[in-house]
Design a protein around this motif. Structure first.
Motif, mmCIF file in Angstrom:
data_model
loop_
_atom_site.group_PDB
_atom_site.id
_atom_site.type_symbol
_atom_site.label_atom_id
_atom_site.label_comp_id
_atom_site.label_asym_id
_atom_site.label_seq_id
_atom_site.Cartn_x
_atom_site.Cartn_y
_atom_site.Cartn_z
ATOM 1 N N ASP A 109 0.851 -1.190 0.000
ATOM 2 C CA ASP A 109 0.000 0.000 0.000
ATOM 3 C C ASP A 109 0.886 1.240 0.000
ATOM 4 O OD1 ASP A 109 -1.867 1.971 0.305
ATOM 5 O OD2 ASP A 109 -2.771 1.150 2.129
ATOM 6 N N SER A 110 0.899 1.944 -1.117
ATOM 7 C CA SER A 110 1.766 3.118 -1.240
ATOM 8 C C SER A 110 1.358 4.242 -0.297
ATOM 9 C CB SER A 110 1.758 3.619 -2.683
ATOM 10 O OG SER A 110 0.456 4.018 -3.073
ATOM 11 N N ARG A 111 0.120 4.187 0.223
ATOM 12 C CA ARG A 111 -0.317 5.237 1.136
ATOM 13 C C ARG A 111 0.543 5.311 2.395
ATOM 14 N NH1 ARG A 111 -6.572 3.716 1.504
ATOM 15 N NH2 ARG A 111 -5.570 1.655 1.503
ATOM 16 N N VAL A 112 1.230 4.224 2.710
ATOM 17 C CA VAL A 112 2.100 4.225 3.886
ATOM 18 C C VAL A 112 3.141 5.334 3.786
ATOM 19 C CG1 VAL A 112 3.885 2.907 5.102
ATOM 20 C CG2 VAL A 112 1.774 1.776 4.407
ATOM 21 N N VAL A 113 3.683 5.572 2.581
ATOM 22 C CA VAL A 113 4.737 6.571 2.423
ATOM 23 C C VAL A 113 4.293 7.824 1.674
ATOM 24 C CG1 VAL A 113 6.711 5.019 2.632
ATOM 25 C CG2 VAL A 113 5.583 5.251 0.433
ATOM 26 N N VAL A 114 3.056 7.859 1.213
ATOM 27 C CA VAL A 114 2.542 9.082 0.598
ATOM 28 C C VAL A 114 2.417 10.150 1.679
ATOM 29 C CG1 VAL A 114 0.501 10.122 -0.479
ATOM 30 C CG2 VAL A 114 1.367 7.912 -1.291
ATOM 31 N N SER A 115 2.673 11.391 1.329
ATOM 32 C CA SER A 115 2.643 12.475 2.315
ATOM 33 C C SER A 115 1.259 12.626 2.932
ATOM 34 C CB SER A 115 3.055 13.795 1.669
ATOM 35 O OG SER A 115 2.053 14.236 0.757
ATOM 36 N N ARG A 116 1.215 13.133 4.138
ATOM 37 C CA ARG A 116 -0.060 13.335 4.833
ATOM 38 C C ARG A 116 -0.938 14.325 4.072
ATOM 39 N NH1 ARG A 116 3.726 13.924 8.850
ATOM 40 N NH2 ARG A 116 3.277 16.163 9.024
ATOM 41 N N GLU A 117 -0.311 15.314 3.438
ATOM 42 C CA GLU A 117 -1.067 16.313 2.691
ATOM 43 C C GLU A 117 -1.831 15.700 1.515
ATOM 44 O OE1 GLU A 117 1.952 18.061 5.137
ATOM 45 O OE2 GLU A 117 2.100 16.531 3.548
ATOM 46 N N LEU A 118 -1.326 14.574 1.015
ATOM 47 C CA LEU A 118 -1.976 13.911 -0.121
ATOM 48 C C LEU A 118 -2.791 12.694 0.319
ATOM 49 C CD1 LEU A 118 0.898 14.088 -2.773
ATOM 50 C CD2 LEU A 118 -1.114 15.553 -2.577
ATOM 51 N N GLY A 119 -3.038 12.589 1.615
ATOM 52 C CA GLY A 119 -3.895 11.522 2.115
ATOM 53 C C GLY A 119 -3.177 10.274 2.577
ATOM 54 N N GLY A 120 -1.835 10.316 2.617
ATOM 55 C CA GLY A 120 -1.076 9.162 3.080
ATOM 56 C C GLY A 120 -0.743 9.245 4.550
ATOM 57 N N HIS A 121 0.073 8.313 5.013
ATOM 58 C CA HIS A 121 0.467 8.273 6.423
ATOM 59 C C HIS A 121 1.768 9.012 6.691
ATOM 60 C CE1 HIS A 121 -2.822 5.627 6.806
ATOM 61 N NE2 HIS A 121 -2.216 4.492 6.504
ATOM 62 N N GLY A 122 2.529 9.316 5.633
ATOM 63 C CA GLY A 122 3.712 10.147 5.815
ATOM 64 C C GLY A 122 4.928 9.441 6.367
ATOM 65 N N MET A 123 5.007 8.099 6.227
ATOM 66 C CA MET A 123 6.231 7.411 6.645
ATOM 67 C C MET A 123 7.379 7.812 5.709
ATOM 68 S SD MET A 123 5.374 5.378 9.263
ATOM 69 C CE MET A 123 4.367 6.769 9.795
ATOM 70 N N ASP A 124 8.598 7.732 6.216
ATOM 71 C CA ASP A 124 9.763 8.136 5.429
ATOM 72 C C ASP A 124 10.309 7.016 4.559
ATOM 73 O OD1 ASP A 124 10.201 10.894 6.571
ATOM 74 O OD2 ASP A 124 10.288 9.706 8.407
ATOM 75 N N SER B 280 9.846 -4.605 -10.323
ATOM 76 C CA SER B 280 10.224 -4.135 -8.998
ATOM 77 C C SER B 280 11.333 -3.099 -9.078
ATOM 78 C CB SER B 280 10.661 -5.309 -8.120
ATOM 79 O OG SER B 280 10.802 -4.897 -6.778
ATOM 80 N N ILE B 281 12.290 -3.303 -9.996
ATOM 81 C CA ILE B 281 13.349 -2.309 -10.171
ATOM 82 C C ILE B 281 12.762 -0.996 -10.676
ATOM 83 C CG2 ILE B 281 15.464 -1.744 -11.433
ATOM 84 C CD1 ILE B 281 15.963 -4.803 -11.595
ATOM 85 N N ARG B 282 11.786 -1.076 -11.571
ATOM 86 C CA ARG B 282 11.187 0.135 -12.132
ATOM 87 C C ARG B 282 10.321 0.880 -11.121
ATOM 88 N NH1 ARG B 282 8.886 -2.559 -17.515
ATOM 89 N NH2 ARG B 282 10.690 -2.353 -18.897
ATOM 90 N N GLU B 283 9.517 0.118 -10.365
ATOM 91 C CA GLU B 283 8.469 0.752 -9.569
ATOM 92 C C GLU B 283 8.568 0.511 -8.063
ATOM 93 O OE1 GLU B 283 4.543 -0.118 -11.011
ATOM 94 O OE2 GLU B 283 5.155 -0.018 -13.121
ATOM 95 N N GLY B 284 9.018 -0.669 -7.666
ATOM 96 C CA GLY B 284 8.982 -1.060 -6.262
ATOM 97 C C GLY B 284 8.108 -2.282 -6.090
ATOM 98 N N VAL C 252 5.948 6.523 -5.993
ATOM 99 C CA VAL C 252 6.670 6.596 -4.714
ATOM 100 C C VAL C 252 8.144 6.838 -5.017
ATOM 101 C CG1 VAL C 252 7.393 5.320 -2.664
ATOM 102 C CG2 VAL C 252 5.050 5.095 -3.503
ATOM 103 N N PRO C 253 8.743 7.872 -4.460
ATOM 104 C CA PRO C 253 10.165 8.134 -4.743
ATOM 105 C C PRO C 253 11.043 6.951 -4.366
ATOM 106 C CG PRO C 253 9.146 10.000 -3.609
ATOM 107 C CD PRO C 253 8.151 8.885 -3.566
ATOM 108 N N ALA C 254 12.096 6.730 -5.144
ATOM 109 C CA ALA C 254 13.032 5.637 -4.858
ATOM 110 C C ALA C 254 13.669 5.795 -3.487
ATOM 111 C CB ALA C 254 14.114 5.594 -5.939
ATOM 112 N N THR C 255 13.760 7.029 -3.024
ATOM 113 C CA THR C 255 14.384 7.314 -1.730
ATOM 114 C C THR C 255 13.525 6.856 -0.553
ATOM 115 O OG1 THR C 255 13.389 9.531 -1.807
ATOM 116 C CG2 THR C 255 15.645 9.300 -2.606
ATOM 117 N N ARG C 256 12.331 6.329 -0.833
ATOM 118 C CA ARG C 256 11.466 5.861 0.251
ATOM 119 C C ARG C 256 11.235 4.348 0.221
ATOM 120 N NH1 ARG C 256 6.949 10.412 1.845
ATOM 121 N NH2 ARG C 256 8.447 12.105 2.163
#
Length: 608
Positions: free
Chosen positions: A300-315, A350-354, A376-380
């Protein structure tokens, strides 16, 4: 609301514990003197008592309803184990990290450690003795498996029952502080694994204090933590304060949140959302960033999506799909959750997207699974070829070194470390550790021990493993899981260690490799030949990689972009104990080449 023990100005120390349905609670001092102090209850169910003089090493219980003595749920130290009294801790410490600002996840090379099996001694102080080795390897982020007080001396840590207390057998609070302090002095961040989805079975007295659990949901470990039912506000407070406790008192840099898919919460503001909000506020107050990295089985990408965009904001989030894709190509295993993987196209995605499963049908789950991580940024995203779960939850705890040939170990290392994601290594993999990492416990209750044995056997049903699992209660099972540090200094172990060092050096010094971005990436594969091509770039820095997951040599015409490409890494070369490379130092486009089985090659071009 801060809970536990805190200094209250010049008045002394305030003891605070939540127990909304208890009729009476008193503070029972048991050592070095005995004293019983009545506590007063406020409107929200918190019991409090002020004590003027509190010194280090005072031990105490809370006496509940004048009939039973129980340790403090927010105890900072349990020197006599999970059933003994709690001990007052003075958190003053001579920290030497005043200029430390941590390491951004984009730069992290994570290294997961189980304190008990990492060294013969199995203590925090013994880990300190190995920090120079880790720094020499290139590691700059030590990820420690859970150290919250668990029963006995042997445990993975996920049976912890005192989330604020540091395991006594590892060295307690002072030992952990010494380790973190030394890590920071050597430029190493510390990530601590915490468990907010369940509590262990032995020594778990939380139910006697209040509604910390709910039967609305079930987890693999029993009733879920009460994050959204009646009285959940105080339960959420207990765990949020715990996160801040590790940052505040122990200077931990980041928390890895275990199995967040088992944190059930239907509130409009999810617990993870609130936690990330509070940690961000704490970071602003402290003047530096503290991070939250989640493990989730939901894709679930919402785990790392920013809170402003409706996610949980994990790093950050662990990516199991990357592991499963890589593991199945290397081993050929297709049982259990590996049933959903095994093709080159899975690892390419997985390499392309996660996430590989981003809404597609999962044969293992018998339903559609996940959502897209394309944005989702690769950095997350953190990736790995091994970790405690993927090794330890095998019946015999085999590492990759016991499952695949030596050449495939280098191939796995290259795929993880040269991917566009944050790499995580599991202790010992860098030299091909041969000891297993088994599941072990040291419970006191014979009935509980038998239940654990039975439960482990049932867990392996999907994999159809026929062997008898090692006895988790046996000390021998624990000792078999210890690392053999001498193997990194000789023979193939030293060569593999040098290979890891070289690849990590390339990752850090070649801009195309150190820049983590999916947009500066092109990846494709050939299913029939089991070949993956990957190109990464940053400004004038360009790299081209070929990964051969076939056990035999593969011949093909190169698909290199225009220009002269210089080879800077070839895992099949004899210097890496390989069979010998068939590739020339320089390659041109449309040149016919042969790549050895289970090998990877990296070419660099700075002139495109």
């Amino acid at each position: 609301m801060r809970i536990g023990i805190h200094r209250s100005g010049n008045k002394g120390y305030e003891f605070t514990v939540w127990g909304p349905f208890l009729k009476t609670v008193s503070l029972k001092m048991v050592s070095p003197y005995q004293k019983n102090i009545p506590m007063e209850k406020d409107q929200r169910g918190y019991w409090k008592a002020m004590v003027e003089e509190v010194t280090q090493n005072i031990s105490y219980y809370y006496r509940l309803d004048d009939e039973r003595d129980r340790p403090d749920p927010a105890s900072h130290f349990q020197p006599e184990g999970v059933h003994g009294p709690s001990q007052v801790i003075d958190h003053s410490f001579h920290w030497q990290d005043e200029h430390w600002r941590g390491i951004d996840p984009v730069e992290m090379i994570l290294y997961e450690v189980h304190v008990g099996t990492f060294t013969p001694e199995g203590t925090f102080d013994a880990v300190i003795q190995r920090l120079d080795d880790l720094r020499d390897l290139g590691v700059n982020a030590l990820e420690i498996m859970p150290i919250a007080q668990f029963p006995g001396e042997r445990n993975w840590g996920y049976d912890g029952v005192y989330p604020y207390a540091v395991q006594n057998s590892y060295g307690g609070p002072e030992g952990l502080k010494r380790l973190v302090n030394e890590c920071h002095k050597k430029g190493i961040s510390v990530v601590l694994d915490v468990v907010y989805n369940h509590m262990g079975p032995e020594g778990n007295y939380l139910r006697e204090y209040g509604p910390y659990f709910t039967d609305k949901y079930k987890t693999p470990w029993g009733d879920a933590i009460n994050f959204d039912d009646a009285y959940s506000y105080e339960v959420r407070n207990f765990f949020i304060e715990n996160a801040l406790h590790w940052f505040r008192h122990y200077h931990i840099d980041a928390l890895r949140l275990d199995a967040v898919h088992a944190i059930f919460d239907r509130e409009a503001k999810h617990f993870l959302h609130e936690l990330s909000e509070r940690v961000e506020g704490f970071s602003l107050q402290a003047g530096r960033r503290f991070y939250l990295i989640a493990e989730s089985d939901l894709n679930d990408s919402r785990v790392v999506v920013s809170r402003e965009l409706g996610g949980h904001g994990m790093d950050g989030v662990w990516c199991d799909d990357f592991h499963h894709s890589l593991h199945t190509l290397l081993t050929g295993e297709n049982q259990g959750y590996y049933l959903d993987f095994g093709k080159i196209e899975h690892l390419v995605k997985s390499i392309r997207e996660g996430f590989v499963y981003s809404g597609e049908y999962s044969e293992f789950r018998k339903r559609n699974h996940g959502n897209s991580s394309k944005n989702v940024p690769a950095t997350r995203i953190a990736v790995f070829s091994q970790n405690h779960d993927q090794i330890g939850n095998r019946m015999l705890g085999e590492r990759l070194s016991a499952l695949v040939p030596y050449e495939a170990l280098k191939l796995a290392a290259g795929m993880v470390l040269l991917s566009p994601y944050i790499p995580l290594l599991f202790m010992g993999e860098e030299y091909g550790e041969s000891s297993p990492f088994l599941y072990f416990v040291s419970h006191c209750d014979p009935a509980l021990v038998e239940a654990v044995r039975k439960g482990r056997k049932e867990e392996f049903g999907d994999f159809k493993w026929k062997e008898e699992p090692p006895d988790p209660q046996s000390r021998e099972t624990f000792l078999k899981s210890k690392l053999h540090w001498e193997k990194r200094t000789e023979g193939s172990g030293k060569v593999l260690l040098d290979f890891y060092k070289y690849v990590i050096m390339l990752r850090r010094t070649v801009p195309a490799l150190s820049y983590l971005d999916k947009k500066n990436l092109a990846v494709d594969g050939v299913e029939e030949d089991k070949i993956i091509f990957m190109r990464r770039w940053k400004d004038s820095s360009h790299v081209f990689l070929i990964f051969n997951f076939n056990s035999i040599d593969v011949k093909f015409t190169s698909v290199f972009p225009k220009g002269i490409w210089i080879k800077i890494l070839d895992s099949s070369e004899k210097m890496w104990n390989g069979p010998g490379s068939l590739l020339t130092k320089e390659l041109n486009p449309e040149q016919e080449i042969i790549i050895k089985g289970h090998s990877l090659v990296l070419y660099r071009n700075e002139n495109l």
